[in-house]
Design an enzyme around this catalytic site. Sequence first.
Site, PDB file in Angstrom:
ATOM      1  N   ASP A  71      -0.067  -3.603  -0.545  1.00 28.81           N
ATOM      2  CA  ASP A  71       1.010  -4.059  -1.428  1.00 28.81           C
ATOM      3  C   ASP A  71       2.011  -4.878  -0.619  1.00 28.81           C
ATOM      4  OD1 ASP A  71       2.224  -1.957  -0.006  1.00 28.81           O
ATOM      5  OD2 ASP A  71       1.693  -0.556  -1.603  1.00 28.81           O
ATOM      6  N   ASP A  73       5.980  -5.615   0.068  1.00 29.58           N
ATOM      7  CA  ASP A  73       7.361  -5.167  -0.114  1.00 29.58           C
ATOM      8  C   ASP A  73       8.303  -6.316   0.218  1.00 29.58           C
ATOM      9  OD1 ASP A  73       6.505  -2.611  -0.743  1.00 29.58           O
ATOM     10  OD2 ASP A  73       6.517  -1.962   1.347  1.00 29.58           O
ATOM     11  N   ASP A 147      10.067   2.042  11.796  1.00 31.92           N
ATOM     12  CA  ASP A 147       9.411   2.914  12.774  1.00 31.92           C
ATOM     13  C   ASP A 147       8.746   2.179  13.942  1.00 31.92           C
ATOM     14  OD1 ASP A 147       7.545   2.007  10.926  1.00 31.92           O
ATOM     15  OD2 ASP A 147       6.806   3.990  10.361  1.00 31.92           O
TER      16      ASP A 147
HETATM   17  P1  ATP Z   1       0.768   1.205   4.321  1.00 33.21           P
HETATM   18  O1  ATP Z   1      -0.174   0.103   4.567  1.00 33.21           O
HETATM   19  O2  ATP Z   1       0.183   2.527   4.497  1.00 33.21           O
HETATM   20  O3  ATP Z   1       1.555   1.076   3.048  1.00 33.21           O
HETATM   21  P2  ATP Z   1       3.311   0.683   5.464  1.00 33.21           P
HETATM   22  O4  ATP Z   1       3.753   0.424   6.872  1.00 33.21           O
HETATM   23  O5  ATP Z   1       3.563  -0.408   4.465  1.00 33.21           O
HETATM   24  O6  ATP Z   1       1.799   1.099   5.513  1.00 33.21           O
HETATM   25  P3  ATP Z   1       5.010   2.287   3.827  1.00 33.21           P
HETATM   26  O7  ATP Z   1       5.109   3.767   3.752  1.00 33.21           O
HETATM   27  O8  ATP Z   1       4.645   1.500   2.629  1.00 33.21           O
HETATM   28  O9  ATP Z   1       4.006   2.001   5.007  1.00 33.21           O
HETATM   29  O10 ATP Z   1       6.396   1.790   4.408  1.00 33.21           O
HETATM   30  C1  ATP Z   1       6.868   0.445   4.337  1.00 33.21           C
HETATM   31  C2  ATP Z   1       7.697   0.119   5.552  1.00 33.21           C
HETATM   32  O11 ATP Z   1       8.831   0.991   5.624  1.00 33.21           O
HETATM   33  C3  ATP Z   1       6.996   0.307   6.886  1.00 33.21           C
HETATM   34  O12 ATP Z   1       6.239  -0.824   7.244  1.00 33.21           O
HETATM   35  C4  ATP Z   1       8.139   0.554   7.825  1.00 33.21           C
HETATM   36  O13 ATP Z   1       8.758  -0.672   8.173  1.00 33.21           O
HETATM   37  C5  ATP Z   1       9.121   1.347   6.969  1.00 33.21           C
HETATM   38  N1  ATP Z   1       8.933   2.794   7.115  1.00 33.21           N
HETATM   39  C6  ATP Z   1       8.097   3.588   6.413  1.00 33.21           C
HETATM   40  N2  ATP Z   1       8.175   4.876   6.801  1.00 33.21           N
HETATM   41  C7  ATP Z   1       9.095   4.905   7.773  1.00 33.21           C
HETATM   42  C8  ATP Z   1       9.658   5.948   8.576  1.00 33.21           C
HETATM   43  N3  ATP Z   1       9.252   7.206   8.443  1.00 33.21           N
HETATM   44  N4  ATP Z   1      10.608   5.598   9.492  1.00 33.21           N
HETATM   45  C9  ATP Z   1      11.023   4.326   9.610  1.00 33.21           C
HETATM   46  N5  ATP Z   1      10.534   3.317   8.903  1.00 33.21           N
HETATM   47  C10 ATP Z   1       9.597   3.575   7.980  1.00 33.21           C
HETATM   48 MG    MG Z   2       3.274  -0.202   2.268  1.00 30.25          MG
END
Ligand code: ATP
Ligand code: MG
Length: 446
Positions: A71, A73, A147
């Site tokens: 997705d 963001d 993160d």
């Molecule tokens: P995925 O492909 O699994 O969705 P993602 O990195 O996009 O991986 P999300 O949970 O959708 O994971 O989170 C979106 C963004 O928010 C991450 O890329 C990161 O920048 C931030 N983020 C998510 N979880 C945390 C956390 N626990 N601490 C700090 N930043 C976070």
């Molecule tokens: Mg994501």
Amino acid sequence: MIKRLINMLTGQPSKKMSGPLRISSDEHNIDLGQISPCAARIISTLHQAGYEAYVVGGAVRDLLLGFVPKDFDVVTDATPEEVRKVFRNSRIIGRRFRLVHVYCGRDMVEVSTFRAPHEASNQKDRKGRLLRDNTFGSINEDAIRRDFTVNALFYDPRSEEVLDFCGGYVDTQKNLLRIIGAPVQRYREDPVRMLRAIRLAAKLGLTIDPKTKSPFKKQAGLLDGVPTARLYDEFIKVVKSGALAMAVEQIVAFGFHSALFKKLADAKAQSKEGKFLRLVYEKTDQRINSGKSVSPAFLFAAVFWPEVDKKWNYVESDPKYMGALVRAIDEASVGLSQTFIPKRLIADIRDIWYLQGRLLNRRGKKPSQVLRHMKFRAGYDFLELRSFAGEVSEELVDWWTRFQDIEPEDREFWLENNTKLGGAEPKKRVRRRSRKKRNTETSTDP
Ligand code: ATP
Ligand code: MG
């Protein structure tokens, strides 16, 4: 400038840091056409309304690493209320993190506002965990509260540049997963970051930077303090990552399984159970990587099956084998209810187990009744999984595969002749649907 470069290379963000590193479209591999039309339109509308807006996080990371993002963001300097005003088709959600869901027809994109990291002690508990995370900030602050460096990159569709405040771009080129800031402090704020590291590294083929990884074993206990619903959500993401087998190995190696299920560790053992669990994880990955879905109940039924199987201690000659199975299921269910598995899944898990006994009976009206069971498809798939592990004969699975294809009106006749495969062929011609077609029609697939 030199200090800034050193900070970037060591993953130490500086709050005084001014502009980001800008990577132009000549250097990076992201094509504007890869951005979801919905995200691109939202960003363009926000620009027209006078706000800053970027694609951020997982999507930028995945595109740079050559993966298709799940997705997109968007992040902006507009507050949730301001975003809401710009888009008629949107709504504000969340309490802890207030963000806006903006819809383009059926598509939806999450739009969040730049957030600042928390330093004020009243925002953390005594162990350093973040309690609230909703203070708006600048783009620079938004980058450093994320993160990992590769998760803190911003893509600007207008200039087609990638903006990098923490050295994440170089890390994507090195396939490196590196925490932003001081590792232990970042894990104390949010221990789930350790699990996220394992999942992202396994899923995307990244190496975890040694300094990011070195505190894992010692800090594993921090996960015990995480609410079970959050652990469950993260574990489901691991299950759906397509790299479950590898992730479980790492989870066990770092001792994170104590906070999840101790059972996960059994996959390491060279026993029959160990082999079964490894097979379960591999088959789950195969399903995900070929675009199929995986039901959590099916997976948990498998993880805890060796325990049920051992207690059941099935012997073909025992006429009371169903009673023994029910007792084994009841005992194992007590254990299940002490894990973070949601209560709503436990009934489905029990059904899948129970069907393992019922699928043994191929006589009389029983097979037709079993076929009508709500969880038949999951139970049958589970039986097939067990046959791969050598627990039941392939002949039994084949029998059920064929039985499902028989039209209801022909079943009785077929059963008379096919209590076991190898019996006489039905005299009447039966119309059979292809296995492929049947698979697309059923919805209880694991
Ligand atoms: P995925 O492909 O699994 O969705 P993602 O990195 O996009 O991986 P999300 O949970 O959708 O994971 O989170 C979106 C963004 O928010 C991450 O890329 C990161 O920048 C931030 N983020 C998510 N979880 C945390 C956390 N626990 N601490 C700090 N930043 C976070
Ligand atoms: Mg994501």
